[in-house]
Design a protein around this motif. Structure first.
Motif, PDB file in Angstrom:
ATOM      1  N   SER A 159       0.841  -1.192   0.000  1.00  0.00           N
ATOM      2  CA  SER A 159       0.000   0.000   0.000  1.00  0.00           C
ATOM      3  C   SER A 159       0.881   1.248   0.000  1.00  0.00           C
ATOM      4  O   SER A 159       1.738   1.417   0.860  1.00  0.00           O
ATOM      5  N   LEU A 160       0.676   2.115  -0.986  1.00  0.00           N
ATOM      6  CA  LEU A 160       1.474   3.332  -1.113  1.00  0.00           C
ATOM      7  C   LEU A 160       0.663   4.576  -0.739  1.00  0.00           C
ATOM      8  O   LEU A 160       1.047   5.343   0.135  1.00  0.00           O
ATOM      9  N   ILE A 161      -0.433   4.768  -1.436  1.00  0.00           N
ATOM     10  CA  ILE A 161      -1.259   5.964  -1.246  1.00  0.00           C
ATOM     11  C   ILE A 161      -2.685   5.505  -1.009  1.00  0.00           C
ATOM     12  O   ILE A 161      -3.204   4.642  -1.736  1.00  0.00           O
ATOM     13  N   ASN A 162      -3.329   6.080  -0.002  1.00  0.00           N
ATOM     14  CA  ASN A 162      -4.664   5.628   0.358  1.00  0.00           C
ATOM     15  C   ASN A 162      -5.679   6.770   0.281  1.00  0.00           C
ATOM     16  O   ASN A 162      -5.497   7.814   0.907  1.00  0.00           O
ATOM     17  N   ASN A 163      -6.695   6.563  -0.550  1.00  0.00           N
ATOM     18  CA  ASN A 163      -7.869   7.445  -0.575  1.00  0.00           C
ATOM     19  C   ASN A 163      -7.525   8.905  -0.890  1.00  0.00           C
ATOM     20  O   ASN A 163      -7.986   9.829  -0.239  1.00  0.00           O
ATOM     21  N   TYR A 164      -6.719   9.118  -1.923  1.00  0.00           N
ATOM     22  CA  TYR A 164      -6.404  10.473  -2.375  1.00  0.00           C
ATOM     23  C   TYR A 164      -7.478  10.972  -3.337  1.00  0.00           C
ATOM     24  O   TYR A 164      -8.058  10.184  -4.103  1.00  0.00           O
ATOM     25  N   PRO A 165      -7.752  12.280  -3.347  1.00  0.00           N
ATOM     26  CA  PRO A 165      -8.673  12.824  -4.367  1.00  0.00           C
ATOM     27  C   PRO A 165      -8.108  12.598  -5.759  1.00  0.00           C
ATOM     28  O   PRO A 165      -6.930  12.862  -6.017  1.00  0.00           O
ATOM     29  N   PHE A 166      -8.968  12.094  -6.633  1.00  0.00           N
ATOM     30  CA  PHE A 166      -8.557  11.791  -8.019  1.00  0.00           C
ATOM     31  C   PHE A 166      -9.295  12.684  -9.006  1.00  0.00           C
ATOM     32  O   PHE A 166      -8.705  13.236  -9.918  1.00  0.00           O
ATOM     33  N   SER A 167     -10.594  12.828  -8.796  1.00  0.00           N
ATOM     34  CA  SER A 167     -11.380  13.763  -9.629  1.00  0.00           C
ATOM     35  C   SER A 167     -12.754  13.944  -8.998  1.00  0.00           C
ATOM     36  O   SER A 167     -13.202  13.113  -8.210  1.00  0.00           O
ATOM     37  N   PHE A 168     -13.399  15.047  -9.328  1.00  0.00           N
ATOM     38  CA  PHE A 168     -14.827  15.180  -9.030  1.00  0.00           C
ATOM     39  C   PHE A 168     -15.438  16.238  -9.928  1.00  0.00           C
ATOM     40  O   PHE A 168     -14.762  17.144 -10.434  1.00  0.00           O
ATOM     41  N   ASN A 169     -16.741  16.092 -10.142  1.00  0.00           N
ATOM     42  CA  ASN A 169     -17.563  17.082 -10.834  1.00  0.00           C
ATOM     43  C   ASN A 169     -18.806  17.305  -9.982  1.00  0.00           C
ATOM     44  O   ASN A 169     -19.472  16.343  -9.584  1.00  0.00           O
ATOM     45  N   ARG A 170     -19.123  18.561  -9.728  1.00  0.00           N
ATOM     46  CA  ARG A 170     -20.247  18.858  -8.829  1.00  0.00           C
ATOM     47  C   ARG A 170     -21.081  19.992  -9.423  1.00  0.00           C
ATOM     48  O   ARG A 170     -20.539  20.987  -9.919  1.00  0.00           O
ATOM     49  N   ILE A 171     -22.405  19.850  -9.344  1.00  0.00           N
ATOM     50  CA  ILE A 171     -23.347  20.870  -9.810  1.00  0.00           C
ATOM     51  C   ILE A 171     -24.340  21.142  -8.690  1.00  0.00           C
ATOM     52  O   ILE A 171     -24.957  20.220  -8.163  1.00  0.00           O
TER      53      ILE A 171
END
Length: 256
Positions: A159-171
């Motif tokens: 395990s290197l990186i856990n639960n990092y923000p990758f993308s999102f789109n919000r309206i």
């Protein structure tokens, strides 16, 4: 003459040292993309012969052909490494990424991102993406979080990186009254999005480039202003922060 030779000798040693330190002799680290429809029938037959579990009816084989006769296969949550020897494929190693069952009621799903991320020469990591969807009144959000796992030579995962923000789109809806609609100029939603560009820059070092864009409706009651933002973060894979150093609004997990 001897003195000139000594100076030349010392200069040569110094030059070789610079080459070693700067890594000019090493090939640049590259992210490798899994792609479909690259395997010839003969190669696919050899893959299935080596590991029949890859070749059931519902599986789609994605592949990467690397120099020196190396072949990588991605099938659902399995990653397999083959090596060509004497015109035959030989199984080198395989890894299986744990994926929770998709929850349709909670609008949660998971998939393996079809890329190999280099951590060093001929050493790679893979990412599992967790997707979340939310629905609001005349709006909603789609969120992706990423966890990265190093592919160890013994078939285990690190395990290197856990639960990092990758993308999102919000309206988010911005018009609620006749006055709002009249002043909205045809745009009754606040919209924001986050994207991530990953670049390997050195062994055990990646660069994360986050890009954020906020576009507000003229009718919005937000105290912010429409803007774009960028944040470049160098990630040391031997000392990884729990979360990246980005503004709180960019690190959107979803509504509680």
């Amino acid at each position: 003459m001897i003195e000139k030779f000594r100076k030349y000798h010392y200069a040569l040693i110094a030059f070789i040292g610079v080459l070693t330190i700067t890594g000019l002799n090493a090939a640049p680290l590259k992210i490798l993309d899994f792609k479909s429809n690259q395997l010839s029938p003969l190669v696919q037959q050899q893959v299935c012969k080596n590991l029949a579990s890859l070749c059931h009816e519902k599986s789609t084989l994605l592949s990467i052909a690397v120099d020196h006769g190396e072949l990588w296969i991605l099938s659902q949550n399995k990653i397999v490494q083959f090596k060509q020897q004497h015109h035959q494929l030989k199984l080198q190693q395989q890894w299986e990424i744990s994926i929770p069952e998709n929850d349709e009621f909670a609008s949660v799903s998971h998939y393996i991102y079809p890329k190999l991320f280099p951590v060093a020469q001929q050493r790679y990591a893979i990412a599992r993406i967790d997707e979340y969807s939310e629905t609001y009144s005349e709006g909603g959000a789609h969120i992706e979080r990423a966890s990265f796992y190093g592919l160890r030579t013994d078939g285990q995962l690190k395990s290197l990186i856990n639960n990092y923000p990758f993308s999102f789109n919000r309206i988010i809806r911005a018009c609620f009254s006749e006055r709002d609609y009249a002043t909205s100029d045809g745009n009754c939603h606040d919209e924001d999005q986050l994207t991530l560009d990953i670049r390997p820059i050195n062994p055990m070092q990646w660069q994360f480039r986050y890009h954020y864009n906020l576009k507000l409706s003229p009718a919005s009651d937000s105290q912010q202003k429409s803007h774009q933002g960028n944040r470049v973060i160098n990630i040391d894979l031997t000392h990884i922060p729990t979360q990246p150093d980005i503004p709180e609004a960019w690190n959107f997990h979803g509504q509680d």
